[in-house]
Design a protein around this motif. Structure first.
Motif, PDB file in Angstrom:
ATOM      1  N   MET A 184       0.827  -1.206   0.000  1.00 12.74           N
ATOM      2  CA  MET A 184       0.000   0.000   0.000  1.00 12.74           C
ATOM      3  C   MET A 184       0.862   1.257   0.000  1.00 12.74           C
ATOM      4  O   MET A 184       0.452   2.309  -0.501  1.00 12.74           O
ATOM      5  N   ILE A 185       2.068   1.158   0.580  1.00  8.61           N
ATOM      6  CA  ILE A 185       3.013   2.273   0.577  1.00  8.61           C
ATOM      7  C   ILE A 185       4.295   1.782  -0.066  1.00  8.61           C
ATOM      8  O   ILE A 185       4.869   0.795   0.384  1.00  8.61           O
ATOM      9  N   PRO A 186       4.768   2.437  -1.146  1.00  7.06           N
ATOM     10  CA  PRO A 186       6.025   2.005  -1.781  1.00  7.06           C
ATOM     11  C   PRO A 186       7.169   1.943  -0.773  1.00  7.06           C
ATOM     12  O   PRO A 186       7.200   2.697   0.196  1.00  7.06           O
ATOM     13  N   ARG A 187       8.101   1.024  -1.030  1.00  8.73           N
ATOM     14  CA  ARG A 187       9.203   0.789  -0.096  1.00  8.73           C
ATOM     15  C   ARG A 187       9.986   2.066   0.180  1.00  8.73           C
ATOM     16  O   ARG A 187      10.346   2.342   1.323  1.00  8.73           O
ATOM     17  N   ARG A 188      10.238   2.861  -0.862  1.00  8.60           N
ATOM     18  CA  ARG A 188      11.008   4.100  -0.671  1.00  8.60           C
ATOM     19  C   ARG A 188      10.252   5.071   0.225  1.00  8.60           C
ATOM     20  O   ARG A 188      10.846   5.742   1.074  1.00  8.60           O
ATOM     21  N   HIS A 189       8.943   5.142   0.051  1.00  8.97           N
ATOM     22  CA  HIS A 189       8.138   6.023   0.907  1.00  8.97           C
ATOM     23  C   HIS A 189       8.108   5.512   2.338  1.00  8.97           C
ATOM     24  O   HIS A 189       8.089   6.311   3.285  1.00  8.97           O
ATOM     25  N   GLN A 190       8.082   4.193   2.503  1.00  9.47           N
ATOM     26  CA  GLN A 190       8.148   3.631   3.860  1.00  9.47           C
ATOM     27  C   GLN A 190       9.439   4.048   4.547  1.00  9.47           C
ATOM     28  O   GLN A 190       9.433   4.442   5.721  1.00  9.47           O
ATOM     29  N   ASN A 191      10.548   3.948   3.816  1.00  9.45           N
ATOM     30  CA  ASN A 191      11.841   4.333   4.390  1.00  9.45           C
ATOM     31  C   ASN A 191      11.857   5.801   4.787  1.00  9.45           C
ATOM     32  O   ASN A 191      12.412   6.177   5.823  1.00  9.45           O
ATOM     33  N   MET A 192      11.246   6.651   3.961  1.00  5.94           N
ATOM     34  CA  MET A 192      11.198   8.078   4.274  1.00  5.94           C
ATOM     35  C   MET A 192      10.362   8.335   5.522  1.00  5.94           C
ATOM     36  O   MET A 192      10.751   9.127   6.393  1.00  5.94           O
ATOM     37  N   LEU A 193       9.221   7.661   5.627  1.00  2.00           N
ATOM     38  CA  LEU A 193       8.361   7.841   6.806  1.00  2.00           C
ATOM     39  C   LEU A 193       9.066   7.367   8.076  1.00  2.00           C
ATOM     40  O   LEU A 193       8.993   8.019   9.121  1.00  2.00           O
ATOM     41  N   LEU A 194       9.741   6.235   7.974  1.00  3.56           N
ATOM     42  CA  LEU A 194      10.476   5.718   9.135  1.00  3.56           C
ATOM     43  C   LEU A 194      11.628   6.646   9.504  1.00  3.56           C
ATOM     44  O   LEU A 194      11.930   6.835  10.688  1.00  3.56           O
ATOM     45  N   SER A 195      12.259   7.250   8.501  1.00  2.17           N
ATOM     46  CA  SER A 195      13.353   8.182   8.772  1.00  2.17           C
ATOM     47  C   SER A 195      12.846   9.419   9.498  1.00  2.17           C
ATOM     48  O   SER A 195      13.520   9.950  10.383  1.00  2.17           O
ATOM     49  N   ILE A 196      11.652   9.883   9.128  1.00  3.30           N
ATOM     50  CA  ILE A 196      11.063  11.032   9.820  1.00  3.30           C
ATOM     51  C   ILE A 196      10.816  10.693  11.283  1.00  3.30           C
ATOM     52  O   ILE A 196      11.100  11.496  12.186  1.00  3.30           O
ATOM     53  N   LEU A 197      10.305   9.474  11.543  1.00  4.99           N
ATOM     54  CA  LEU A 197      10.055   9.061  12.924  1.00  4.99           C
ATOM     55  C   LEU A 197      11.356   8.915  13.705  1.00  4.99           C
ATOM     56  O   LEU A 197      11.369   9.100  14.924  1.00  4.99           O
ATOM     57  N   ASP A 198      12.443   8.588  12.994  1.00  8.99           N
ATOM     58  CA  ASP A 198      13.732   8.383  13.670  1.00  8.99           C
ATOM     59  C   ASP A 198      14.471   9.684  13.947  1.00  8.99           C
ATOM     60  O   ASP A 198      15.503   9.675  14.630  1.00  8.99           O
ATOM     61  N   LEU A 199      13.973  10.814  13.419  1.00  8.71           N
ATOM     62  CA  LEU A 199      14.672  12.088  13.629  1.00  8.71           C
ATOM     63  C   LEU A 199      14.812  12.425  15.105  1.00  8.71           C
ATOM     64  O   LEU A 199      15.803  13.031  15.520  1.00  8.71           O
ATOM     65  N   GLU A 200      13.822  12.030  15.902  1.00 12.62           N
ATOM     66  CA  GLU A 200      13.874  12.368  17.323  1.00 12.62           C
ATOM     67  C   GLU A 200      14.939  11.565  18.067  1.00 12.62           C
ATOM     68  O   GLU A 200      15.348  11.938  19.164  1.00 12.62           O
ATOM     69  N   LYS A 201      15.408  10.474  17.455  1.00  9.04           N
ATOM     70  CA  LYS A 201      16.418   9.634  18.096  1.00  9.04           C
ATOM     71  C   LYS A 201      17.847  10.012  17.676  1.00  9.04           C
ATOM     72  O   LYS A 201      18.806   9.492  18.231  1.00  9.04           O
ATOM     73  N   VAL A 202      17.955  10.885  16.685  1.00 12.87           N
ATOM     74  CA  VAL A 202      19.265  11.259  16.149  1.00 12.87           C
ATOM     75  C   VAL A 202      19.552  12.708  16.501  1.00 12.87           C
ATOM     76  O   VAL A 202      18.665  13.562  16.417  1.00 12.87           O
ATOM     77  N   THR A 203      20.774  13.006  16.904  1.00 10.35           N
ATOM     78  CA  THR A 203      21.170  14.374  17.239  1.00 10.35           C
ATOM     79  C   THR A 203      22.044  14.952  16.138  1.00 10.35           C
ATOM     80  O   THR A 203      22.549  14.224  15.278  1.00 10.35           O
ATOM     81  N   VAL A 204      22.227  16.274  16.185  1.00 16.19           N
ATOM     82  CA  VAL A 204      23.070  16.924  15.173  1.00 16.19           C
ATOM     83  C   VAL A 204      24.507  16.410  15.257  1.00 16.19           C
ATOM     84  O   VAL A 204      25.230  16.402  14.251  1.00 16.19           O
ATOM     85  N   GLU A 205      24.919  15.966  16.425  1.00 20.19           N
ATOM     86  CA  GLU A 205      26.275  15.432  16.577  1.00 20.19           C
ATOM     87  C   GLU A 205      26.469  14.184  15.723  1.00 20.19           C
ATOM     88  O   GLU A 205      27.560  13.904  15.241  1.00 20.19           O
ATOM     89  N   ASP A 206      25.382  13.422  15.503  1.00 23.29           N
ATOM     90  CA  ASP A 206      25.475  12.181  14.736  1.00 23.29           C
ATOM     91  C   ASP A 206      25.682  12.428  13.254  1.00 23.29           C
ATOM     92  O   ASP A 206      26.214  11.560  12.551  1.00 23.29           O
TER      93      ASP A 206
END
Length: 425
Positions: A184-206
Motif C-alpha cells: 500500500m506504501i512504496p518501499r522508498r516512501h516507507q523508508n522516508m516515513l520511518l526516517s522522519i520518525l527516527d529524527l527524534e532519536k538522532v542528534t546533530v552530533e550524529d
C-alpha cells in the motif's frame, strides 16, 4: 404453549438463533472496525461510517443494547428448546435440548458469525448499525437502567465509561503501522516515513561534518588562495575565519562574493563585512527539533558546539533532509558504500573514518551508536589505547582485524560479519 405446534416452535427457534447470530456478529464487527479508517470515512461524509462512529462514541450504550438483545433472545431460545425436548423425549429431553442448543448456539450464533465479523468488520458493522440505532431508541429505558448500574460498579474502580482510551499512536506503533502497510506504501516512501520518525532519536552530533573536515576560508590567507577557494569550491556557503575555526567570522555565500566582484568591491574587508552572522547549535539537539529551528530562524547552516562552547562541527539543512530522503547527488561526503569494501572471503575492509550509524544502516550491522561516531573511535574506546597493525579483537560480536594505523588513528580494519555472534547480555 401446548396449542403451538412443534414445527412452529422449531421455526421460532431457528429465527431466534439467527437473531442471536446478528447480535454476536454486530458486536464483534463494531468493536473490530479500524478506528483510523473509520475516521477517514467520516471525514469523507460516509453515512454508514458516521452512524457507526456515533454509536461507538458511547460504547457502554452500544454494548448494553447488544447484550440485552442477545441475552433476551438466547433465554427465549433456551425456553423453546426445552419445550421441544420435553415433547419429543420427555424429562430426558431437558438435558438433550440443553446440550444440542449449546452446540448450535456456539457454532451458528457465536463462533461462526463472530469470526466472519472479525474478518470483515465494515461489511458487518455498517448495515448492522441501522438496526442497532433503531433498537437503541426502542430499548433506551432498559439500556439506560443497565448502564446506570454497570457505570456505578465501574465508578468503584474509578473508571469513567464516557471517557474512551486515547487512540493516539506512539512512535513505535506508527513504525509498526508503516512496516505492515506492505504494498500500500512504496518501499522508498516507507523508508522516508520511518526516517522522519527516527529524527527524534538522532542528534546533530550524529550527522555533523566533523571540525577537521570543515571547508572554510582563512581571511588571513593569501588573497589569490581565497579567490581560488571561492571560484573553484563546490560549496555555495563557506565558513570564514581568522587563522583558526575557533575565531570564526561568519558564513560567506558565493552569491554575495559574486555581487561584490561585479561592483569591483571584492577585497578582504568587504568579504568580512558580507559574512552572515554565525548560528550555533548545541550538539545534543535532536534532528526533529533542529529542523523546526532552522525553519523558525530562517537558517540553513550552523556550527555545532559542545557544552563548553567549543566548535565541534558543522551541520546544514540539507544534512537533515538527507536523513529523510537519502543522499543528494551533490554531496561530497563519502557514502558508506565508498568506505566499506567487500572482499572475496566474505569480509569487509572498512575505513576508520566511516560513520558507524551510516554503516549500520547500509550494511545491516549492529555496532553501538551511543558512543563514538566512527569505527576508529569505537576501536580506540574499546582498546583504551592506539592499537598496532595486525591486532584482532571482537567488538559488539564482530571479529575485527586492524589493517592500518597511521597518525594515531586506525585507518582501516577488516570486519568479518559472517562470524558475527551477538554479545552476551
Amino acid at each position: 404453549m401446548d396449542e403451538i405446534s412443534t414445527s412452529s416452535l422449531f421455526i421460532t427457534l431457528g429465527i431466534l438463533i439467527l437473531i442471536s447470530a446478528f447480535f454476536s456478529s454486530s458486536e464483534t464487527g463494531m468493536m473490530s472496525i479500524n478506528p483510523y479508517r473509520l475516521r477517514h470515512l467520516v471525514k469523507k461524509n460516509h453515512s454508514a461510517a458516521r452512524r457507526v462512529h456515533k454509536l461507538l462514541d458511547r460504547p457502554d450504550r452500544l454494548i448494553g443494547v447488544i447484550l440485552i438483545g442477545n441475552n433476551l433472545v438466547n433465554i427465549m431460545a433456551s425456553a423453546i428448546a426445552t419445550i421441544i425436548g420435553m415433547r419429543l423425549y420427555g424429562d430426558a429431553g431437558i438435558a438433550i435440548a440443553t446440550g444440542v442448543l449449546t452446540l448450535i448456539i456456539l457454532l451458528f450464533a457465536e463462533v461462526t458469525p463472530k469470526t466472519l465479523a472479525a474478518m470483515y468488520p465494515e461489511k458487518i458493522a455498517f448495515p448492522a448499525s441501522l438496526l442497532l440505532k433503531v433498537l437503541l431508541k426502542l430499548m433506551y429505558p432498559a439500556v439506560w437502567l443497565v448502564n446506570v448500574v454497570s457505570n456505578a460498579m465501574l465508578a468503584v474502580f474509578r473508571i469513567n465509561p464516557t471517557k474512551r482510551a486515547s487512540a493516539h499512536l506512539s512512535s513505535d506503533e506508527l513504525r509498526t503501522v508503516v512496516h505492515e502497510a506492505g504494498t500500500m506504501i512504496p518501499r522508498r516512501h516507507q523508508n522516508m516515513l520511518l526516517s522522519i520518525l527516527d529524527l527524534e532519536k538522532v542528534t546533530v552530533e550524529d550527522i555533523m561534518v566533523p571540525r577537521s573536515e570543515i571547508i572554510g576560508i582563512d581571511i588571513n590567507d593569501d588573497w589569490k588562495k581565497i579567490v581560488k577557494q571561492l571560484t573553484q569550491g563546490q560549496h555555495t556557503m563557506l565558513l570564514l575565519y581568522r587563522d583558526s575555526i575557533d575565531d570564526a567570522v561568519g558564513f560567506v555565500h558565493a552569491r554575495d562574493a559574486l555581487r561584490l566582484l561585479s561592483r569591483n568591491q571584492f577585497n578582504k574587508s568587504t568579504l568580512a563585512r558580507a559574512a552572515r552572522e554565525l548560528y550555533f547549535i548545541p550538539e545534543a539537539t535532536p534532528l526533529n527539533v533542529q529542523l523546526l529551528k532552522f525553519q523558525r530562524n530562517r537558517e540553513r547552516i550552523g556550527l555545532v558546539v559542545d557544552e563548553y562552547g567549543d566548535i565541534q562541527g558543522l551541520v546544514t539543512l540539507e544534512d537533515i533532509l538527507e536523513e529523510i530522503v537519502g543522499d543528494f547527488t551533490t554531496t561530497d561526503a563519502p557514502s558508506p558504500s565508498e568506505e566499506v569494501h567487500p572482499q572475496q572471503d566474505g569480509s569487509y575492509v572498512v575505513e576508520g573514518g566511516a560513520n558507524i550509524r551510516e554503516v549500520n544502516k547500509e550494511m545491516g550491522w549492529h555496532f553501538p551508536t551511543d558512543g563514538p561516531k566512527t569505527l576508529n573511535g569505537l576501536i580506540l574506546e574499546y582498546m583504551e589505547e592506539i592499537p598496532n597493525e595486525g591486532i584482532s579483537l571482537r567488538l559488539a560480536g564482530y571479529p575485527i582485524e586492524i589493517l592500518e594505523v597511521k597518525d594515531n588513528m586506525v585507518k582501516s580494519a577488516r570486519v568479518m560479519p559472517s562470524l558475527y555472534s551477538p554479545p552476551v547480555q
